[in-house]
Design a protein around this motif. Structure first.
Motif, PDB file in Angstrom:
ATOM      1  N   TYR A 127       0.845  -1.187   0.000  1.00  0.00           N
ATOM      2  CA  TYR A 127       0.000   0.000   0.000  1.00  0.00           C
ATOM      3  C   TYR A 127       0.887   1.246   0.000  1.00  0.00           C
ATOM      4  N   ASP A 128       0.741   2.074  -1.026  1.00  0.00           N
ATOM      5  CA  ASP A 128       1.482   3.323  -1.121  1.00  0.00           C
ATOM      6  C   ASP A 128       0.486   4.467  -1.280  1.00  0.00           C
ATOM      7  N   SER A 129       0.791   5.609  -0.676  1.00  0.00           N
ATOM      8  CA  SER A 129      -0.075   6.770  -0.854  1.00  0.00           C
ATOM      9  C   SER A 129       0.757   8.039  -0.874  1.00  0.00           C
ATOM     10  N   SER A 130       0.252   9.031  -1.595  1.00  0.00           N
ATOM     11  CA  SER A 130       0.943  10.314  -1.705  1.00  0.00           C
ATOM     12  C   SER A 130      -0.081  11.436  -1.741  1.00  0.00           C
ATOM     13  N   PRO A 131       0.210  12.565  -1.100  1.00  0.00           N
ATOM     14  CA  PRO A 131      -0.695  13.711  -1.235  1.00  0.00           C
ATOM     15  C   PRO A 131      -0.642  14.262  -2.653  1.00  0.00           C
ATOM     16  N   VAL A 132      -1.795  14.707  -3.160  1.00  0.00           N
ATOM     17  CA  VAL A 132      -1.870  15.304  -4.489  1.00  0.00           C
ATOM     18  C   VAL A 132      -2.831  16.488  -4.436  1.00  0.00           C
ATOM     19  N   SER A 133      -2.757  17.322  -5.445  1.00  0.00           N
ATOM     20  CA  SER A 133      -3.656  18.462  -5.575  1.00  0.00           C
ATOM     21  C   SER A 133      -3.918  18.718  -7.053  1.00  0.00           C
ATOM     22  N   SER A 134      -5.133  19.155  -7.358  1.00  0.00           N
ATOM     23  CA  SER A 134      -5.470  19.435  -8.756  1.00  0.00           C
ATOM     24  C   SER A 134      -4.741  20.668  -9.283  1.00  0.00           C
ATOM     25  N   LYS A 135      -4.044  21.389  -8.422  1.00  0.00           N
ATOM     26  CA  LYS A 135      -3.253  22.543  -8.873  1.00  0.00           C
ATOM     27  C   LYS A 135      -2.008  22.096  -9.634  1.00  0.00           C
ATOM     28  N   TYR A 136      -1.650  20.820  -9.499  1.00  0.00           N
ATOM     29  CA  TYR A 136      -0.410  20.335 -10.081  1.00  0.00           C
ATOM     30  C   TYR A 136      -0.672  19.139 -10.993  1.00  0.00           C
TER      31      TYR A 136
ATOM     32  N   ILE B  41     -12.550   9.515  -6.729  1.00  0.00           N
ATOM     33  CA  ILE B  41     -12.596  10.384  -7.910  1.00  0.00           C
ATOM     34  C   ILE B  41     -12.322   9.601  -9.184  1.00  0.00           C
ATOM     35  N   ASP B  42     -11.289   8.783  -9.173  1.00  0.00           N
ATOM     36  CA  ASP B  42     -10.935   8.036 -10.376  1.00  0.00           C
ATOM     37  C   ASP B  42     -10.081   6.843  -9.975  1.00  0.00           C
ATOM     38  N   ALA B  43     -10.048   5.838 -10.839  1.00  0.00           N
ATOM     39  CA  ALA B  43      -9.258   4.639 -10.554  1.00  0.00           C
ATOM     40  C   ALA B  43      -8.919   3.920 -11.848  1.00  0.00           C
ATOM     41  N   ILE B  44      -7.746   3.289 -11.874  1.00  0.00           N
ATOM     42  CA  ILE B  44      -7.375   2.419 -12.981  1.00  0.00           C
ATOM     43  C   ILE B  44      -6.684   1.183 -12.416  1.00  0.00           C
ATOM     44  N   THR B  45      -6.677   0.119 -13.220  1.00  0.00           N
ATOM     45  CA  THR B  45      -5.956  -1.094 -12.863  1.00  0.00           C
ATOM     46  C   THR B  45      -4.967  -1.416 -13.991  1.00  0.00           C
TER      47      THR B  45
ATOM     48  N   THR C 232       0.244   9.412 -15.935  1.00  0.00           N
ATOM     49  CA  THR C 232      -0.025  10.825 -15.723  1.00  0.00           C
ATOM     50  C   THR C 232      -1.151  10.982 -14.704  1.00  0.00           C
ATOM     51  N   VAL C 233      -0.949  11.858 -13.734  1.00  0.00           N
ATOM     52  CA  VAL C 233      -1.979  12.167 -12.740  1.00  0.00           C
ATOM     53  C   VAL C 233      -2.227  13.668 -12.836  1.00  0.00           C
ATOM     54  N   ALA C 234      -3.400  14.045 -13.361  1.00  0.00           N
ATOM     55  CA  ALA C 234      -3.631  15.466 -13.645  1.00  0.00           C
ATOM     56  C   ALA C 234      -5.117  15.742 -13.797  1.00  0.00           C
ATOM     57  N   ALA C 235      -5.495  16.985 -13.597  1.00  0.00           N
ATOM     58  CA  ALA C 235      -6.881  17.388 -13.802  1.00  0.00           C
ATOM     59  C   ALA C 235      -7.263  17.191 -15.266  1.00  0.00           C
ATOM     60  N   GLY C 236      -8.434  16.616 -15.474  1.00  0.00           N
ATOM     61  CA  GLY C 236      -8.946  16.462 -16.830  1.00  0.00           C
ATOM     62  C   GLY C 236      -8.334  15.334 -17.624  1.00  0.00           C
ATOM     63  N   HIS C 237      -7.484  14.517 -17.007  1.00  0.00           N
ATOM     64  CA  HIS C 237      -6.859  13.451 -17.790  1.00  0.00           C
ATOM     65  C   HIS C 237      -7.908  12.436 -18.253  1.00  0.00           C
ATOM     66  N   GLU C 238      -7.788  11.991 -19.490  1.00  0.00           N
ATOM     67  CA  GLU C 238      -8.669  10.972 -20.049  1.00  0.00           C
ATOM     68  C   GLU C 238      -7.823   9.922 -20.745  1.00  0.00           C
ATOM     69  N   GLY C 239      -8.313   8.693 -20.754  1.00  0.00           N
ATOM     70  CA  GLY C 239      -7.629   7.645 -21.503  1.00  0.00           C
ATOM     71  C   GLY C 239      -6.746   6.773 -20.633  1.00  0.00           C
ATOM     72  N   ARG C 240      -5.885   6.023 -21.302  1.00  0.00           N
ATOM     73  CA  ARG C 240      -5.061   5.041 -20.624  1.00  0.00           C
ATOM     74  C   ARG C 240      -3.871   5.709 -19.915  1.00  0.00           C
ATOM     75  N   ASN C 241      -3.247   4.910 -19.062  1.00  0.00           N
ATOM     76  CA  ASN C 241      -2.012   5.327 -18.372  1.00  0.00           C
ATOM     77  C   ASN C 241      -2.156   6.651 -17.614  1.00  0.00           C
ATOM     78  N   GLY C 242      -3.230   6.761 -16.890  1.00  0.00           N
ATOM     79  CA  GLY C 242      -3.360   7.945 -16.061  1.00  0.00           C
ATOM     80  C   GLY C 242      -4.674   8.006 -15.326  1.00  0.00           C
TER      81      GLY C 242
ATOM     82  N   ASP D 107      -9.811  15.856  -9.560  1.00  0.00           N
ATOM     83  CA  ASP D 107     -10.827  16.899  -9.440  1.00  0.00           C
ATOM     84  C   ASP D 107     -10.320  17.957  -8.461  1.00  0.00           C
ATOM     85  N   THR D 108     -11.083  19.034  -8.346  1.00  0.00           N
ATOM     86  CA  THR D 108     -10.619  20.159  -7.523  1.00  0.00           C
ATOM     87  C   THR D 108     -10.448  19.776  -6.057  1.00  0.00           C
ATOM     88  N   ASP D 109     -11.150  18.737  -5.590  1.00  0.00           N
ATOM     89  CA  ASP D 109     -11.056  18.347  -4.187  1.00  0.00           C
ATOM     90  C   ASP D 109     -10.126  17.150  -3.968  1.00  0.00           C
ATOM     91  N   ALA D 110      -9.372  16.756  -4.990  1.00  0.00           N
ATOM     92  CA  ALA D 110      -8.464  15.610  -4.856  1.00  0.00           C
ATOM     93  C   ALA D 110      -7.443  15.865  -3.747  1.00  0.00           C
TER      94      ALA D 110
END
Length: 372
Positions: free
Chosen positions: A89-98, A132-136, A151-161, A165-168
Motif C-alpha cells: 500500500y502506497d499513498s501520496s498527497p496530491v492536488s489538482s493545482k499540479y 474520484i478516479d481509478a485504474i488497474t 499521468t496524474v492530472a486534472a482532466g486526464h482521459e484515456g489510458r495510463n493515467g 478533481d478540484t477536491d483531490a
C-alpha cells in the motif's frame, strides 16, 4: 540557556503530544476489547505504530507540491486498518493545482490499482471522502520489461493515467503480490511536473500542526477501530457477510469484501469453505482484534490467496483456523499464533460476479477426529 523565540513556537504542540501519550493508558482501558493479555499488549503497540504513521504522514509526507509515496503498512512489521500481507500500500498527497508523473514496474507484481480520493478520514477533523478516479493494470500500457509511466492530472482521459478533481487529496496505490516473502517489487516514484525542485524550509508552525495532527491520528484510529471491531464482534461472531461500504472505503469497481469476527477456543477449529468466483482474485486474512494481520514474515500460514490455494475437484476451497494443525484432509490450516479471537476478511478483486456463498462453522476437533 535561553532559546530564541521562534524555537519555542511548537512548545504547545509537544505538550499536546506528551499529554496524549500520558493519558493514553487510562483512555485505552475504557475501549472495548477482549480480556486477554495479548490483545491488550497489541492494542498498546497499535497506538505506538499509529503514532509513527501519523508523524510520517503529517510531517514528512504532507505537501502535494513535493509528493512522495508513504507506506503506512511496512515490510510486514507495521500494520494499518485491515492490511493484507499479500498487498503493498502506497499513498501520496496530491492536488489538482499540479500535474504528476508516476513511474513503476509490474515486475514481481501480479495486479495493481491506482485510486484518487478526496477528503481525509485520518484524524479527529475528518472530512468527507469520495473516490474520484481509478485504474488497474488493464488500463496501463507497459514496456516489454514491465515498466510504466502514468499521468496524474486534472482532466486526464484515456489510458495510463488518472484524473484529479478540484477536491483531490490523495493518490493510493495497491499492488498485489504472489508471495510477499519472495517478491521484491521495484519502488514507485511520483514527481510534480514543473515548479521548484526543493521544498521550502520547515517552519515551527508547520511542525506544530503536524505534531498535533499526528497525536490526533494515533488516538482517533486506535479508538475508532476498537469501536468498529466491537460492533463487528456483536453482529458477525464466527460469521462472514458482505462488508457495507457507506463511502468510507470507496474501492474501485470489481472490489468486494466479506468480513466477520472469529473466536476459536482450544480444542476447536473454525472451518470455512467456499467456491471462488471464476477469474477473480481473492484473499482470506484472519487478524487480531486491532485489524492487524498476524506475523507472516517467518513462514507461518496466516493468510491465503488465489495465488497459493487450489480448489478441490468439486471447485471448492476449505480453510481451517485453529491453534494447532487439525490435519483435516483437503483443508488448508491457518495458524492463530497465540490469539483466540479477532477479525477476519475476504477480499475479492477483479470480481464482477456475486460474492460466493461461504460456509463457516466451529467444529470440535476431538469429536471430528474420533478422539474421546
Amino acid at each position: 540557556m535561553t532559546l530564541p523565540a521562534q524555537a519555542s513556537v511548537p512548545t504547545e504542540a509537544f505538550t499536546y503530544l506528551a499529554d496524549m501519550i500520558r493519558d493514553f493508558p487510562e483512555k485505552f482501558a475504557q475501549l472495548p476489547m477482549p480480556d486477554n493479555a495479548i490483545d491488550a499488549a497489541e492494542g498498546n503497540r497499535l497506538f505506538l505504530r499509529y503514532l509513527t504513521i501519523g508523524i510520517e504522514q503529517f510531517i514528512e509526507y504532507t505537501d502535494p507540491a513535493y509528493p512522495d509515496f508513504q507506506q503506512k503498512t511496512r515490510a510486514g512489521v507495521r500494520k494499518f486498518a485491515g492490511d493484507s500481507p499479500a498487498q503493498l500500500y502506497d499513498s501520496s498527497p496530491v492536488s489538482s493545482k499540479y500535474q504528476y508523473i508516476v513511474t513503476g514496474s509490474m515486475a514481481e507484481t501480479e495486479l495493481i490499482e491506482l485510486t484518487v480520493y478526496s477528503g481525509d478520514l485520518s484524524g479527529a477533523n475528518k472530512t468527507p471522502r469520495r473516490l474520484i478516479d481509478a485504474i488497474t493494470e488493464a488500463e496501463i500500457d507497459t514496456t516489454t520489461d514491465g515498466n510504466f509511466t502514468l499521468t496524474v492530472a486534472a482532466g486526464h482521459e484515456g489510458r495510463n493515467g488518472v484524473k484529479l478533481d478540484t477536491d483531490a487529496s490523495v493518490l493510493s496505490v495497491r499492488r498485489y503480490l504472489r508471495d510477499p516473502r519472495v517478491d521484491r517489487p521495484r519502488p514507485l516514484s511520483i514527481r510534480r511536473i514543473g515548479g521548484p525542485v526543493n521544498p521550502p524550509p520547515l517552519t515551527a508552525d508547520a511542525l506544530a500542526t503536524g505534531l498535533e495532527r499526528a497525536a490526533q491520528f494515533a488516538w482517533f484510529n486506535t479508538r475508532t477501530w476498537a469501536q468498529w471491531v466491537g460492533t463487528t464482534k456483536t453482529e458477525k461472531f464466527n460469521a462472514l457477510s458482505p462488508m457495507h461500504d457507506s463511502g468510507d472505503i470507496f474501492t474501485p469497481a470489481g472490489h468486494k469484501y466479506l468480513n466477520g469476527y472469529w473466536a476459536v477456543p482450544e480444542g476447536y477449529a473454525l472451518r470455512i469453505s467456499f467456491t471462488p468466483p471464476t477469474g477473480a482474485y481473492w484473499s482470506f486474512v484472519p487478524m487480531n482484534y486491532w485489524m492487524e494481520s498476524l506475523e507472516w514474515r517467518f513462514g507461518n500460514r496466516v493468510f491465503t490467496t488465489s495465488f497459493d490455494t487450489e480448489p478441490d475437484e468439486t471447485g471448492r476451497i476449505e480453510l481451517v483456523l485453529a491453534h494447532d494443525d487439525p490435519k483435516i484432509p483437503g483443508a488448508t490450516w491457518m495458524e492463530t499464533l497465540g490469539h483466540s479471537e479477532g477479525t477476519m476478511a475476504f477480499r475479492f478483486a477483479r470480481c464482477h460476479n456475486e460474492l460466493p456463498e461461504t460456509t463457516i462453522e466451529l467444529i470440535c476437533l476431538a469429536k471430528d477426529s474420533g478422539q474421546e
